[in-house]
Design a protein around this motif. Structure first.
Motif, PDB file in Angstrom:
ATOM      1  N   ASP A 206       0.843  -1.196   0.000  1.00 12.74           N
ATOM      2  CA  ASP A 206       0.000   0.000   0.000  1.00 12.74           C
ATOM      3  C   ASP A 206       0.884   1.253   0.000  1.00 12.74           C
ATOM      4  O   ASP A 206       1.911   1.316   0.685  1.00 12.74           O
ATOM      5  CB  ASP A 206      -0.895  -0.017   1.241  1.00 12.74           C
ATOM      6  CG  ASP A 206      -2.101   0.899   1.097  1.00 12.74           C
ATOM      7  OD1 ASP A 206      -3.191   0.472   1.486  1.00 12.74           O
ATOM      8  OD2 ASP A 206      -1.939   2.034   0.609  1.00 12.74           O
ATOM      9  N   SER A 207       0.449   2.267  -0.741  1.00 10.77           N
ATOM     10  CA  SER A 207       1.230   3.506  -0.808  1.00 10.77           C
ATOM     11  C   SER A 207       0.975   4.422   0.388  1.00 10.77           C
ATOM     12  O   SER A 207       1.618   5.461   0.554  1.00 10.77           O
ATOM     13  CB  SER A 207       0.886   4.266  -2.092  1.00 10.77           C
ATOM     14  OG  SER A 207      -0.507   4.569  -2.128  1.00 10.77           O
ATOM     15  N   GLY A 208       0.026   4.059   1.247  1.00  9.79           N
ATOM     16  CA  GLY A 208      -0.244   4.839   2.446  1.00  9.79           C
ATOM     17  C   GLY A 208      -1.673   5.350   2.486  1.00  9.79           C
ATOM     18  O   GLY A 208      -2.351   5.457   1.459  1.00  9.79           O
ATOM     19  N   ASN A 209      -2.138   5.661   3.707  1.00 12.11           N
ATOM     20  CA  ASN A 209      -3.477   6.209   3.896  1.00 12.11           C
ATOM     21  C   ASN A 209      -3.387   7.512   4.678  1.00 12.11           C
ATOM     22  O   ASN A 209      -2.476   7.715   5.502  1.00 12.11           O
ATOM     23  CB  ASN A 209      -4.346   5.211   4.663  1.00 12.11           C
ATOM     24  CG  ASN A 209      -4.593   3.957   3.853  1.00 12.11           C
ATOM     25  OD1 ASN A 209      -5.314   3.978   2.877  1.00 12.11           O
ATOM     26  ND2 ASN A 209      -3.965   2.866   4.274  1.00 12.11           N
ATOM     27  N   ILE A 210      -4.325   8.395   4.439  1.00 13.79           N
ATOM     28  CA  ILE A 210      -4.296   9.722   5.059  1.00 13.79           C
ATOM     29  C   ILE A 210      -4.898   9.657   6.456  1.00 13.79           C
ATOM     30  O   ILE A 210      -6.004   9.139   6.660  1.00 13.79           O
ATOM     31  CB  ILE A 210      -5.062  10.739   4.204  1.00 13.79           C
ATOM     32  CG1 ILE A 210      -4.368  10.889   2.836  1.00 13.79           C
ATOM     33  CG2 ILE A 210      -5.142  12.097   4.914  1.00 13.79           C
ATOM     34  CD1 ILE A 210      -5.127  11.788   1.874  1.00 13.79           C
ATOM     35  N   ALA A 211      -4.142  10.189   7.413  1.00 12.93           N
ATOM     36  CA  ALA A 211      -4.614  10.306   8.786  1.00 12.93           C
ATOM     37  C   ALA A 211      -4.786  11.786   9.123  1.00 12.93           C
ATOM     38  O   ALA A 211      -4.032  12.652   8.648  1.00 12.93           O
ATOM     39  CB  ALA A 211      -3.641   9.657   9.760  1.00 12.93           C
ATOM     40  N   VAL A 212      -5.805  12.095   9.951  1.00 14.18           N
ATOM     41  CA  VAL A 212      -6.109  13.481  10.302  1.00 14.18           C
ATOM     42  C   VAL A 212      -5.908  13.672  11.805  1.00 14.18           C
ATOM     43  O   VAL A 212      -6.413  12.886  12.615  1.00 14.18           O
ATOM     44  CB  VAL A 212      -7.574  13.823   9.935  1.00 14.18           C
ATOM     45  CG1 VAL A 212      -7.891  15.270  10.334  1.00 14.18           C
ATOM     46  CG2 VAL A 212      -7.814  13.610   8.454  1.00 14.18           C
ATOM     47  N   PHE A 213      -5.154  14.743  12.171  1.00 11.36           N
ATOM     48  CA  PHE A 213      -4.966  15.090  13.589  1.00 11.36           C
ATOM     49  C   PHE A 213      -5.867  16.279  13.914  1.00 11.36           C
ATOM     50  O   PHE A 213      -5.782  17.340  13.283  1.00 11.36           O
ATOM     51  CB  PHE A 213      -3.509  15.454  13.896  1.00 11.36           C
ATOM     52  CG  PHE A 213      -3.286  15.869  15.313  1.00 11.36           C
ATOM     53  CD1 PHE A 213      -3.216  14.912  16.320  1.00 11.36           C
ATOM     54  CD2 PHE A 213      -3.169  17.227  15.659  1.00 11.36           C
ATOM     55  CE1 PHE A 213      -3.011  15.301  17.645  1.00 11.36           C
ATOM     56  CE2 PHE A 213      -2.969  17.600  16.971  1.00 11.36           C
ATOM     57  CZ  PHE A 213      -2.901  16.642  17.970  1.00 11.36           C
ATOM     58  N   THR A 214      -6.704  16.083  14.904  1.00 14.09           N
ATOM     59  CA  THR A 214      -7.605  17.156  15.330  1.00 14.09           C
ATOM     60  C   THR A 214      -7.216  17.583  16.737  1.00 14.09           C
ATOM     61  O   THR A 214      -7.240  16.764  17.680  1.00 14.09           O
ATOM     62  CB  THR A 214      -9.072  16.690  15.311  1.00 14.09           C
ATOM     63  OG1 THR A 214      -9.399  16.230  14.000  1.00 14.09           O
ATOM     64  CG2 THR A 214     -10.000  17.824  15.709  1.00 14.09           C
ATOM     65  N   THR A 215      -6.843  18.849  16.895  1.00 16.62           N
ATOM     66  CA  THR A 215      -6.415  19.356  18.203  1.00 16.62           C
ATOM     67  C   THR A 215      -7.619  19.687  19.081  1.00 16.62           C
ATOM     68  O   THR A 215      -8.712  19.997  18.581  1.00 16.62           O
ATOM     69  CB  THR A 215      -5.548  20.616  18.036  1.00 16.62           C
ATOM     70  OG1 THR A 215      -5.199  21.116  19.328  1.00 16.62           O
ATOM     71  CG2 THR A 215      -6.293  21.701  17.271  1.00 16.62           C
TER      72      THR A 215
ATOM     73  N   GLU B 104      -4.733  24.436  13.974  1.00 16.96           N
ATOM     74  CA  GLU B 104      -5.552  23.843  12.923  1.00 16.96           C
ATOM     75  C   GLU B 104      -5.302  22.335  12.844  1.00 16.96           C
ATOM     76  O   GLU B 104      -4.247  21.854  13.279  1.00 16.96           O
ATOM     77  CB  GLU B 104      -5.229  24.481  11.566  1.00 16.96           C
ATOM     78  CG  GLU B 104      -5.579  25.959  11.480  1.00 16.96           C
ATOM     79  CD  GLU B 104      -5.238  26.522  10.118  1.00 16.96           C
ATOM     80  OE1 GLU B 104      -4.511  25.836   9.343  1.00 16.96           O
ATOM     81  OE2 GLU B 104      -5.682  27.643   9.812  1.00 16.96           O
ATOM     82  N   SER B 105      -6.249  21.622  12.276  1.00 18.00           N
ATOM     83  CA  SER B 105      -6.069  20.187  12.037  1.00 18.00           C
ATOM     84  C   SER B 105      -5.031  19.971  10.941  1.00 18.00           C
ATOM     85  O   SER B 105      -4.872  20.818  10.039  1.00 18.00           O
ATOM     86  CB  SER B 105      -7.402  19.554  11.610  1.00 18.00           C
ATOM     87  OG  SER B 105      -8.359  19.665  12.640  1.00 18.00           O
ATOM     88  N   VAL B 106      -4.306  18.865  11.046  1.00 23.04           N
ATOM     89  CA  VAL B 106      -3.297  18.552  10.020  1.00 23.04           C
ATOM     90  C   VAL B 106      -3.518  17.117   9.510  1.00 23.04           C
ATOM     91  O   VAL B 106      -4.155  16.280  10.169  1.00 23.04           O
ATOM     92  CB  VAL B 106      -1.869  18.671  10.603  1.00 23.04           C
ATOM     93  CG1 VAL B 106      -1.568  20.092  10.980  1.00 23.04           C
ATOM     94  CG2 VAL B 106      -1.689  17.721  11.775  1.00 23.04           C
ATOM     95  N   THR B 107      -3.007  16.852   8.341  1.00 20.77           N
ATOM     96  CA  THR B 107      -3.104  15.497   7.754  1.00 20.77           C
ATOM     97  C   THR B 107      -1.717  14.991   7.421  1.00 20.77           C
ATOM     98  O   THR B 107      -0.814  15.771   7.122  1.00 20.77           O
ATOM     99  CB  THR B 107      -3.971  15.499   6.478  1.00 20.77           C
ATOM    100  OG1 THR B 107      -3.362  16.358   5.511  1.00 20.77           O
ATOM    101  CG2 THR B 107      -5.389  15.956   6.776  1.00 20.77           C
TER     102      THR B 107
END
Length: 266
Positions: A25-34, A41-44
């Motif tokens: 797999d080339s990777g999956n997007i994860a989201v950080f919510t403060t 701000e949230s980051v990915t």
């Protein structure tokens, strides 16, 4: 603060939780919510997950029925593979006999297990699985070299046991001593005696046997009965001619005159 590190409270989650990661797999997007959404701000981030191949769980495998004499290649293996013992997600693929040239017997029917390989359509993410399967082996209809239901045989055969049978067949014991009358039908049973006899539906046959009238054929079927050579004391006889098949006298011999005795003076 410059040049420092600040720990920001918050949580990470997958952007698309329903995505199933695969091998390579080339990777999956994860989201950080403060928790402090006023100042941060949230980051990915793209996160790579190492995924190992899965070995499917075989739910069932069974071969279609064949007839004795067929190889396993005549049977199709039908089966079901799923993701795991507890996950019933079907893993598409095919099943095949490991030794397709094997020839099962009726005794193997639904008893003997044969090696089977299950190959998934997606060989990148799933391993090939080895399993076993059984199948039904039906009896073949007729035993090989089965004789016909009628026989016209040579006059030289006087009993059923004298009449030859094809390879793998012989006369039933109770019929072997049955006499054959000329130009008359006698019914006897032939049985298949091959080591594989239990694999056939039809392994006996009732045969109407007729002993032919002797035709006193030519050549080596004739022989001359005992004769007597002529001498100086009595006449001779050439001997009668008989048929070797039926023993009938075909012709009489001829008499020979007594030989003359010549006396020479000394």
């Amino acid at each position: 603060m410059l040049g420092g590190t600040v720990n920001v409270l918050g949580t990470w989650r997958w952007q698309t939780p329903s995505v199933v990661s695969v091998v390579n797999d080339s990777g999956n997007i994860a989201v950080f919510t403060t928790t402090d959404n006023v100042n941060y701000e949230s980051v990915t981030r793209t996160i790579t997950v190492t995924v190992a191949k899965t070995t499917p769980h075989i739910v069932s495998a069974e071969g279609t029925a064949i007839t004795y004499g067929d190889m396993l290649s005549a049977s199709t293996v039908n089966g079901t593979a799923q993701y795991s013992n507890s996950d019933s997600t079907v893993v598409a693929g095919s099943f095949a006999w490991a030794k397709a040239s094997a020839k099962p017997t009726v005794a193997d029917s639904n008893t003997t297990t044969y090696a089977v390989g299950s190959t998934p359509d997606d060989t990148v993410n799933y391993n090939t699985v080895n399993t076993t399967a059984k199948l039904t082996v039906n009896k073949a209809e007729n035993a090989p070299n089965m004789p016909g239901s009628t026989m016209n045989v040579s006059n030289r055969y006087t009993k059923i046991r004298d009449v030859p049978q094809p390879t793998g067949w012989e006369w039933q014991d109770t019929d072997k001593e049955t006499a054959l009358e000329v130009d008359a039908q006698v019914t006897a049973t032939a049985v298949h005696t091959g080591v594989d006899k239990d694999n056939y539906e039809n392994k006996t046959v009732s045969i109407s046997v007729t002993r032919n009238v002797c035709d006193h054929g030519a050549g080596d079927i004739f022989y001359t009965g005992e004769g007597k050579a002529a001498t100086g004391k009595s006449g001779g006889y050439t001997g009668d001619t008989y048929c070797k098949d039926c023993g009938s006298k075909l012709s009489r011999g001829t008499s020979q005159e007594q030989k003359d005795i010549v006396i020479q003076a000394v």
